[in-house]
Scaffold this motif. Structure first.
Motif, PDB file in Angstrom:
ATOM      1  N   GLU A   1       1.051  -1.274   0.066  1.00 46.48           N
ATOM      2  CA  GLU A   1       0.010  -0.035  -0.089  1.00 46.48           C
ATOM      3  C   GLU A   1       0.874   1.064   0.223  1.00 46.48           C
ATOM      4  OE1 GLU A   1      -3.626   0.553   0.459  1.00 46.48           O
ATOM      5  OE2 GLU A   1      -3.463  -1.612  -0.644  1.00 46.48           O
ATOM      6  N   ALA A   2       1.964   1.111  -0.513  1.00 44.27           N
ATOM      7  CA  ALA A   2       2.814   2.383  -0.525  1.00 44.27           C
ATOM      8  C   ALA A   2       2.212   3.584  -1.437  1.00 44.27           C
ATOM      9  CB  ALA A   2       4.323   2.112  -1.057  1.00 44.27           C
ATOM     10  N   TYR A   3       2.373   4.659  -0.828  1.00 43.78           N
ATOM     11  CA  TYR A   3       1.937   5.624  -1.539  1.00 43.78           C
ATOM     12  C   TYR A   3       2.953   6.875  -1.375  1.00 43.78           C
ATOM     13  CZ  TYR A   3       0.181   7.712   2.884  1.00 43.78           C
ATOM     14  OH  TYR A   3      -0.075   8.081   4.102  1.00 43.78           O
ATOM     15  N   VAL A   4       2.705   7.899  -2.370  1.00 38.56           N
ATOM     16  CA  VAL A   4       3.823   8.894  -2.785  1.00 38.56           C
ATOM     17  C   VAL A   4       3.047  10.386  -2.341  1.00 38.56           C
ATOM     18  CG1 VAL A   4       5.417  10.188  -4.121  1.00 38.56           C
ATOM     19  CG2 VAL A   4       5.131   7.434  -4.094  1.00 38.56           C
ATOM     20  N   GLU A   5       3.529  11.315  -1.587  1.00 37.74           N
ATOM     21  CA  GLU A   5       2.954  12.543  -1.447  1.00 37.74           C
ATOM     22  C   GLU A   5       3.879  13.530  -2.103  1.00 37.74           C
ATOM     23  OE1 GLU A   5       3.159  13.324   2.761  1.00 37.74           O
ATOM     24  OE2 GLU A   5       2.518  15.498   2.487  1.00 37.74           O
TER      25      GLU A   5
ATOM     26  N   MET B   1       1.083   1.621  -8.539  1.00 39.57           N
ATOM     27  CA  MET B   1       0.488   1.958  -9.863  1.00 39.57           C
ATOM     28  C   MET B   1       0.514   3.415 -10.359  1.00 39.57           C
ATOM     29  SD  MET B   1      -0.787  -0.978  -9.864  1.00 39.57           S
ATOM     30  CE  MET B   1      -1.819  -1.116 -11.524  1.00 39.57           C
ATOM     31  N   GLY B   2       1.027   4.272  -9.285  1.00 39.25           N
ATOM     32  CA  GLY B   2       1.305   5.687 -10.060  1.00 39.25           C
ATOM     33  C   GLY B   2       0.019   6.437 -10.233  1.00 39.25           C
ATOM     34  N   ALA B   3      -1.267   5.846  -9.904  1.00 42.79           N
ATOM     35  CA  ALA B   3      -2.655   6.781  -9.908  1.00 42.79           C
ATOM     36  C   ALA B   3      -2.676   7.806  -8.915  1.00 42.79           C
ATOM     37  CB  ALA B   3      -3.705   5.950 -10.086  1.00 42.79           C
ATOM     38  N   VAL B   4      -3.400   8.854  -9.319  1.00 44.56           N
ATOM     39  CA  VAL B   4      -3.607   9.699  -8.229  1.00 44.56           C
ATOM     40  C   VAL B   4      -4.665   9.318  -7.284  1.00 44.56           C
ATOM     41  CG1 VAL B   4      -4.448  12.349  -7.812  1.00 44.56           C
ATOM     42  CG2 VAL B   4      -3.127  11.656  -9.957  1.00 44.56           C
ATOM     43  N   LEU B   5      -4.290   9.542  -6.193  1.00 46.05           N
ATOM     44  CA  LEU B   5      -5.120   9.053  -4.914  1.00 46.05           C
ATOM     45  C   LEU B   5      -6.149  10.186  -4.229  1.00 46.05           C
ATOM     46  CD1 LEU B   5      -2.888   6.534  -2.719  1.00 46.05           C
ATOM     47  CD2 LEU B   5      -4.698   5.866  -4.393  1.00 46.05           C
TER      48      LEU B   5
END
Lengths: 517, 114
Positions: free
Chosen positions: A278-282, A304-308
């Motif tokens: 569940e890594a995400y990037v801010e 996936m690189g999609a905007v959350l």
């Protein structure tokens, strides 16, 4: 406190100034230096004196982060800029402490640990917290100083009879109380809007600390809900599963965020739970191109690189961010930066001359009546004005003298520099009380000596002497610091000489006696 | 030319007696502490009211910023007002009511949620 409004304000101005002046000077002085905190960093951390670059390569940066902090819950990458030519990564180390390292942006090579808190981590935090973390005590003391500044400015205007005249009045040849009051009025009145805006904006940055009840009143005391809504803090939980794929290209996320901000670049990329599925990037907005200290952010799915999620501030919070940005001046504008610096110094002069006026109008009477006031306040003044300047210079000199990996009685190099600052500051107070009458002059000599010594030590230990640093664009921060140190030394020298001359004029007989001995 | 040093002119009356030091202590406490809670209370009540017409994060931010201005006005007034009874009414009782009210009201009425 007085029969008329003006008299009450006079009383308030006098006593708030005398009691809180020392604290105010410390906050004004460190705030003025913080205008150039990143340049001070370059001077104190020679291995970060790199040529600026816009190009950076993510794969080696991520490799370095993985090696440095494999299990960290996040990696925060502050991207390089003109003033900070390195990537600074913040993370939690294995002991759980919040820490950082600097990285060469193009190669991803880890730069050696600087072993100093330098400008951005000692001088700047001192400005708003005094490094007193216990119960946020430092923040509250600085908040008190901020409110006191506002009170002093308003009451100072009220007690003026001819505020317009004071724009143009400085009579250095008059007696000391008169000329110091002229200078106090001149610096206070000319820079009045600046001082007022700085004090108020400084307070407004910390609304959540100073007025938590107001912030949370609409949330039934739930402050986290406020932060989430106002500042766009977005968090998700970890899955607990390790990631099966590597992270999506960060370049693409940076480009996408920048596209949403009309081409403005980000300044911070934070990878959350780097090893988790569940890594995400801010990706956070740059604060360099506009006054506003924006908190706009775009969040991406790490794999996936999609905007959350995307956050942009509401209108009132945008105003608050603008006011904060006005105070932080992280935007790129060199002329304004210098104007901030000069106006900050004028604030320091205003506080110092206020003290001198108080002292000189009371000296004779206190001596005649045997009151201790003048003697106490004079020591306080010297220690808090020239004393903190000496302490700052000692901090710089210690930085150039202590070898790498020094440690002493369990304190590492960075801590020893801070000890040098505080111990020297204490000594200046002791000196000021022990040698009234001579303290100003002797401390001015010390300032001149230490400032020149710092310049010499910088040249000797790093090879970046003025001829060299002026010739190379990326060394201009170092050259600027050296030149300001020399200018400060010259000013201190002039003051010391003038004080010595006056001393001879006032006490010719004493000097004649000394000469005869 | 009039003396420009009219304010804070040193005189012999500023020697402290117990009565005058109590007057000053009481005024300092009312101004700094009472003023703070009065300003925070008024601002919190107004934030609560405003949160019905704008998002609570906006209302809270707006009133927290204005709270500094309210506090500044109260501080200056606290040193200019000659009747200390008035200070007790406004900064003592008024502050307690405003701050206490702002703390209690959401629980009584159910806080609005944005």
């Amino acid at each position: 406190m007085g029969d008329t409004f003006r008299e009450s304000m006079g009383w308030l101005h006098t006593w708030a100034g005398v009691v809180l002046g020392a604290l105010l000077f410390a906050v004004f002085w460190t705030g003025t230096l913080s205008v150039f905190d990143k340049e001070i960093d370059r001077w104190m951390m020679p291995e970060t004196r790199l040529a600026a670059t816009d190009r950076l390569s993510w794969p080696p940066l991520l490799d370095t982060a993985r090696e440095l902090a494999p299990d960290a819950p996040f990696w925060s990458f502050f991207l390089p800029s003109e003033r900070v030519p390195v990537v600074r990564i913040f993370y939690r180390n294995s002991a759980g402490d919040f820490t950082f390292r600097d990285i060469e942006p193009r190669t991803g090579a880890l730069l050696p640990d600087a072993g100093t808190l330098a400008g951005t981590r000692f001088i700047f935090p001192f400005h708003y917290s005094l490094h007193l973390r216990w119960n946020d005590l430092g923040y509250w003391l600085v908040g008190l100083a901020g409110m006191a500044t506002l009170v002093l400015l308003v009451s100072g205007v009220v007690i003026h009879r001819k505020i317009f005249m004071d724009f143009f009045t400085f009579r250095p040849d008059r007696k000391l109380p008169r000329s110091s009051l002229d200078l106090h009025n001149l610096t206070g009145v000319l820079a009045l809007p600046f001082h007022f805006v700085m004090a108020l904006s400084g307070l407004i940055i910390f609304i959540a600390i100073y007025f938590p009840a107001v912030i949370s009143s609409a949330y039934d005391g739930d402050r986290a809900a406020f932060y989430k809504e106002a500042f766009g803090i977005y968090r998700t939980n970890t899955s607990g599963e390790p990631a099966s794929q590597s992270l999506a290209p960060l370049d693409d996320m940076v480009a996408e965020a920048s596209r949403r901000w009309n081409g403005e670049p980000p300044q911070l990329v934070r990878v959350w739970h780097p090893n988790d599925a569940e890594a995400y990037v801010e990706v956070r907005h740059s604060v360099k191109k506009s006054v506003s200290y924006k908190l706009d952010a775009v969040y991406f799915d790490g794999i996936m690189g999609a905007v959350l999620h995307e956050h942009s501030s509401g209108p009132v919070v945008s105003v608050q961010r603008f006011i904060a940005g006005l105070h932080f001046i992280q935007f790129e504008h060199w002329p304004l930066r210098w104007i901030y610096f000069v106006l900050g110094l004028s604030g320091c002069v205003m506080i110092a001359t206020g003290y001198i006026y108080w002292l000189e109008t009371r000296r004779k009477r206190h001596a005649a009546q045997g009151l201790p006031g003048v003697r106490i306040v004079e020591g306080l003044t010297v220690g808090s004005v020239s004393g903190i300047v000496i302490a700052t210079l000692a901090f710089f000199v210690a930085n150039r003298l202590l070898p790498f990996d020094t440690s002493f009685v369990g304190q590492d190099r960075a801590a020893l520099e801070v000890w040098a600052f505080y111990l020297v500051w204490l000594v200046t107070f002791a000196h000021a009380w022990a040698r009234p009458g001579r303290a100003w002059r002797e401390q001015c000599w010390t300032i001149a000596g230490l400032a020149v010594l710092a310049v010499v030590l910088n040249a000797a230990t790093t090879g970046d002497h003025l001829v060299r640093s002026l010739a190379h664009r990326h060394l201009w921060p170092v050259a600027g610091m050296d030149l300001l140190l020399l200018a400060g030394a010259a000013v201190a020298l002039l003051i010391a000489l003038r004080l010595a001359r006056r001393c001879r004029a006032v006490h010719p007989s004493q000097n004649a006696l000394k000469a005869a001995e | 030319m009039k003396s420009p040093t009219h304010f804070a002119k040193p005189n012999n009356s500023n020697r402290f007696s117990p009565a005058s030091s109590w007057r000053i202590t009481q005024r300092l406490l009312l101004a700094i502490v009472g003023g703070y809670f009065t300003a925070a209370g008024i601002a919190a009540l107004m934030a609560l009211a405003l949160s019905r017409v704008m998002p609570p994060s906006e209302a809270g931010t707006l009133m927290a910023m204005l709270a500094f201005v309210i506090y500044l006005a109260l501080l200056l007034w606290a040193f200019a007002e000659r009747r200390s009874a008035r200070l007790w009414w406004v900064l003592g009782l008024g502050g307690a009511l405003a701050f206490g009210g702002a703390e209690m009201l959401p629980a009584l009425t159910g806080a609005p949620r944005g």
